[in-house]
Design an enzyme around this catalytic site. Structure first.
Site: not given
Ligand code: ADE
Length: 347
Positions: A79, A84, A86, A198, A202-203, A216
């Protein structure tokens, strides 16, 4: 360990100063007795333990995370790309045999030990948290390859892209509900003495019920492979648009600098994922803030919310609100939304 005079000192300090004192005291008592930091200084008061205070960071991983047998994990699809390796979605079979959806961060092969340590550092941090507005760690895989971090799955992904994909689709109360979740998660973190550094849309991850959770915790990203890279004069990489001036200029990161970032997240949410300060350069952002410029009210945003943002962006960090008062304020707005009806005429 804290001695009686330290405890007397703490009783006479405000709670936030007391936490700073405990932290400073712990740091000075130092790494050689790192395991003592897990003995709570006051029963019932939990503080965050920095994994870097362990002489052996693997010890922190053992202490704060659960090892998962990889046979319990079913990886389904990729996804995203993490720093670090995928990021995948999949399922985790729980000890009660039920399957729960999870996100799986992997450490790509060919890593060197410092990378493995940095990767697992985030899990050691996340494993210390237990709050409905903080992403939950299910566990880690460290005894076989690939090394993995398994967390709860958030159906709607990150808040910035979710809002961009649903521009104009929510009521103001729904947007304020999202911000209330973020502020609740941040209250929990700041009460533990954890500074995020941070905080940005986005986080934040969003679940199927629009619950927002802070994620994050890999501080290393602020320093290395960050999506918002920019150097300050001290040579640190910093997400400038989200960072308080004192943190950019002299590394004064605190819960008050996280509150500044929260104000930027408020602006991102109310503008459905617009980029803060648009195409301005980082240098222009720094200079403009120094001259007193602040982001204007987003389209269709109630004035009371812009006032709250401006409160978070006070130059003097001591004058910014604390996360708990932001939660109370947002809570009142949700319960009594009449003041959300007044918009600012910004034509
Ligand atoms: N992308 C990064 N972490 C995620 C998560 N916990 N659930 C869905 N998409 C994500």
């Amino acid at each position: 360990c804290l001695q009686e005079p330290d405890i007397v000192r703490c009783v006479s300090l405000s709670w936030s100063r007391c936490q700073v004192f405990i932290k400073a005291k712990m740091q000075s008592d130092d790494k050689r007795r790192a395991h003592f930091q897990n003995v709570l200084p006051f029963p019932g008061i939990k503080t965050y333990v920095d994994p870097d205070t362990y002489e052996d960071p693997t010890q922190a991983v053992h202490e704060f995370t659960k090892e998962i047998d990889p046979s319990r994990i079913r990886i389904e699809r990729v996804i995203g790309a993490g720093e670090f390796g995928e990021v995948c979605s999949g399922c985790l079979r729980t000890p009660g045999q039920k399957e729960i959806p999870v996100a799986i961060k992997t450490l790509k092969g060919g890593y060197v030990e410092p990378q493995r340590r940095d990767f697992l550092r985030e899990a050691s941090i996340m494993g210390q948290f237990d709050n409905p507005n903080i992403i939950r760690l299910e566990g880690v895989v460290t005894k076989s390859r690939p090394v993995m971090i398994v967390v709860e799955y958030m159906e709607n992904g990150s808040l910035d892209s979710f809002l961009r994909q649903h521009d104009g689709h929510f009521t103001v109360v729904q947007l304020v509900g999202m911000l209330h979740g973020v502020a609740s998660g941040m209250t929990y973190l700041s009460d533990l003495g954890y500074v995020h550094r941070d905080l940005a849309a986005r986080n934040i991850l969003v679940d199927e019920g629009l619950v927002c959770k802070v994620s994050d915790f890999g501080l290393s990203r602020v320093l290395e492979d960050h999506p918002e890279p920019a150097y300050n004069t001290m040579g640190d990489k910093i997400p400038v648009r989200w960072t308080a001036p004192e943190a950019i200029t002299y590394r004064k990161f605190s819960s008050a600098s996280d509150v500044w970032s929260f104000g930027i997240v408020m602006w991102e949410v109310m503008s459905y994922g617009e980029r803060p300060y648009w195409e301005m350069s980082n240098q222009d952002v720094i200079l403009s803030i120094e001259e007193g410029y602040r982001l204007p009210v987003p389209m269709d945003c109630p004035g009371v919310l812009h006032q709250l943002m401006l409160h978070c962006w006070q130059k003097e960090r001591g004058q910014r609100p604390h996360f708990n008062s932001l939660v109370s304020f947002l809570d009142k707005l949700i319960r009594n939304p009449t003041s959300l009806l007044t918009l600012v005429d910004n034509r």
